[in-house]
Design an enzyme around this catalytic site. Sequence first.
Site, short mmCIF file in Angstrom:
data_model
loop_
_atom_site.label_atom_id
_atom_site.label_comp_id
_atom_site.label_asym_id
_atom_site.label_seq_id
_atom_site.Cartn_x
_atom_site.Cartn_y
_atom_site.Cartn_z
N ASP A 270 0.86 -1.18 0.00
CA ASP A 270 0.00 0.00 0.00
C ASP A 270 0.90 1.23 0.00
O ASP A 270 2.10 1.14 0.27
CB ASP A 270 -0.89 -0.02 1.25
N THR B 74 -0.18 4.67 1.46
CA THR B 74 -0.36 5.40 2.71
C THR B 74 -0.07 4.49 3.89
O THR B 74 -0.60 3.40 4.00
CB THR B 74 -1.80 5.93 2.81
N ASP C 48 -2.59 -1.81 5.86
CA ASP C 48 -2.94 -1.43 7.23
C ASP C 48 -4.43 -1.23 7.44
O ASP C 48 -4.87 -1.05 8.57
CB ASP C 48 -2.20 -0.15 7.63
#
Length: 822
Positions: A302, A304, A549
């Site tokens: 990912d 971010t 996350d």
Amino acid sequence: MSTPTRTRPGGLTSAEVAERIAAGQVNTQPDKSGRSVADIVRANVFTPINGILGVLFAIVAYTGSFINGLFGLLIIANSGIGIVQEVRAKRTLDRLSIVGQARPTVRRDGELRSVPPGEVVLDDLIELAPGDQIVVDGETVESEALDIDESLLTGEADAVDKAPGDPVMSGSFVVSGSGSYRATKVGADAYAAQLASEASKFTLVASELRSGINKILAVITVILIPAGALTIFNQLWISRQELNDALLGMVAALVPMVPEGLVLMTSIAFAVGVVRLGQRQCLVNELPAIEGLARVDVVCTDKTGTLTENGMRLSEVRVVDDAFDEAEVTQALAAIAAADPHPNASIEAILEAYPDAPDWTVSAVLPFASANKYSGVSLTGADGAAHGNWLIGAPDVLLDPESQTAKLASDLGATGLRILLVGSTDVPVDTAPTGGSNVPGTLTPVGLIVLEQRVRPDAGATLRYFESQGVEVKVISGDNARSVGAVAESLGLGTAETSIDARTLAAGGEQLAGEVEDGVTFGRVRPDQKRAMVGALQSRGHTVAMTGDGVNDVLALKDADIGVAMGAGSSAARSVAQIVLLDNKFATLPYVVGEGRRVIGNIERVSNLFLTKTVYAVLLALAVGIAGLVAHAVGAAPISYPFQPIHVTISAWFTIGVPAFVLSLAPNNERAKTGFVRRVLTQAVPNGLIIGALTFVCFLWVNPGGSTVSVIGAESDFDGVQMQAATATLAAMITMAWWVLVVVARPMNWWKVVLVSVSVVAYVIIFVWPFTQDLFKLDSSNGEMMWRAGVCALAGVVLIEISSRILKARLERRAAAEAAAL
């Protein structure tokens, strides 16, 4: 079952709530874990290797010679490590809770009530205020500038405006505004519960080491039956031994065939790796995961929270109106940021850049709403002087798209930067817009606020490490594709122009696999697409690690070969991942890869020791059995198995057990390769055949004929000459096995020299100290037999050395050929 009535404005009545509870229409969460503790204990105790060792231990216990049953302790060790590992994984999965323990406020009987999430029922009318979490799926009923953050579900960073009739999903939360929604899906039907249920199914990470060892055990199990039958027949019917003697001889023949220590050593090596990684703030939920990450060739990450830090950074403020100087604009921005009680990421970046706010007060406020895409503040000084009416928001909403400022904002945004407009109006910001305008009064563009995401300082070095190791990195994000591409480009990965908008990807099949394999960065990726992209890469033969996350990453984390979650991420992501980076540092991954390589390389190295023992044990048992049959057929003296179980136990202590443990912890940076079983057997089989053959020859040479064992009461005791023959044969076998240890330990350094030297000293003590001779039923006093054993041992050492050198040259040629092909 009665049909639920429509929800009235006052919410459900108590009778309607009871009706739904009786119908099972309540927000009961499904079980989070696939197995109970009892299931885990059963699965780890009743394993093939424990079954084999258990049966053999029971046979030894029947004879009453418990000293010969020391190998039974491995059953406890093997089971204990596995149980601890999986119970720990179960507890982690049991903590999976996408929706927290927030208590929603529901309308019932015309009143507001705070209830636990598990007591919400279908059609409940639930109040929403800033910060509230959506606990079940529903439909918006009332909305007053209601903005919902769905980033954990979709990956989209911007809040979503919700109007009456719009759906809301469990796992999201209210950013601003207020309203209410009606529960349409509760319990296992809710979106978050479906993710939790699917993600929390217990699965062990794929492990080539574990599967390879299981294959070897399956073959050994097949061999044990005929070998055991042949041995017991030879001992009992041909050599005419007592039952206890025959049973001990059979167990002594079969125990070394089982690489029992290899399973234990693998678990210990993994456990030590977990401890080492724990010192780097890396939590490993499943022991073999560190092996898996060492084998991956594609890392899907990912953006971010992984490549970038949470939050943003102010890059610059471009003043576009000459009537305002930069100092005046920055002062206003500092005051605006300081006045916001609940700053979002953009306002926090401004506050960080301009922490010294002037002593101004707020005379009017216009809260941010995603429907308008801007907020506003009117400022007044301590002396009552006005300091402007300021709006901050999206340039494409506040500006004429044909204006120069709008074009400049668009050009800057195309590079992956986040652009906000700061403007001034001629009326207080809480004035209602008139004349069809979407802003109060007349807006004058003052400046462009240029924000950039904070790239982790160690992200670039981590990406370069993976590149140097031949591991591809693909960035998969729910954010704007160009923004994703620009961040990745700043780290030397792809470009903003080549970044792919996932909305243009194929739905599946070979076309999707090709697009994902060729692409580098992807934006606007939905959760289901992340999962499909992982599967597409796996269909092309890639071993995929997925980092993430958010809740939107859960299913992709679950399906990836190795899931890696950030410690600051959602509890769902942490619970389903095999590896959790507690320090939230992507840069920890190279250490995890290195630890995995150490484990794999060292376990493969020590596997040669264990499987060499298996090969020579099988050969020796078959050779003795067949020789016994032949001797019986020609009328010669019977030949029985030379050793007792305690002999084969001590033979492994310092040629395999202790050295293997030490070698499994040594540094090792070799790259992980597939083909574990083939490579190990290529080295173990020749060495095992040499040791087995020469041990048998030695036994025939020193054996004076007749049975090697007689029984006095419940304890076994050797006849003096037969004990000497067994001791000499055992010494020859141990010497050859020790040389295999020397070969495996190369290249030598000081601590390896100490290791092999300690092995020699330990066996000298065991063979010459009267106490150990008596304890382990040894007699090395016959010089003639020991001399013959030395000749056989020397011949074995020479043959093992020649075989190892030939094999090493062949492997080097093969590696060179593979490198040339690449």
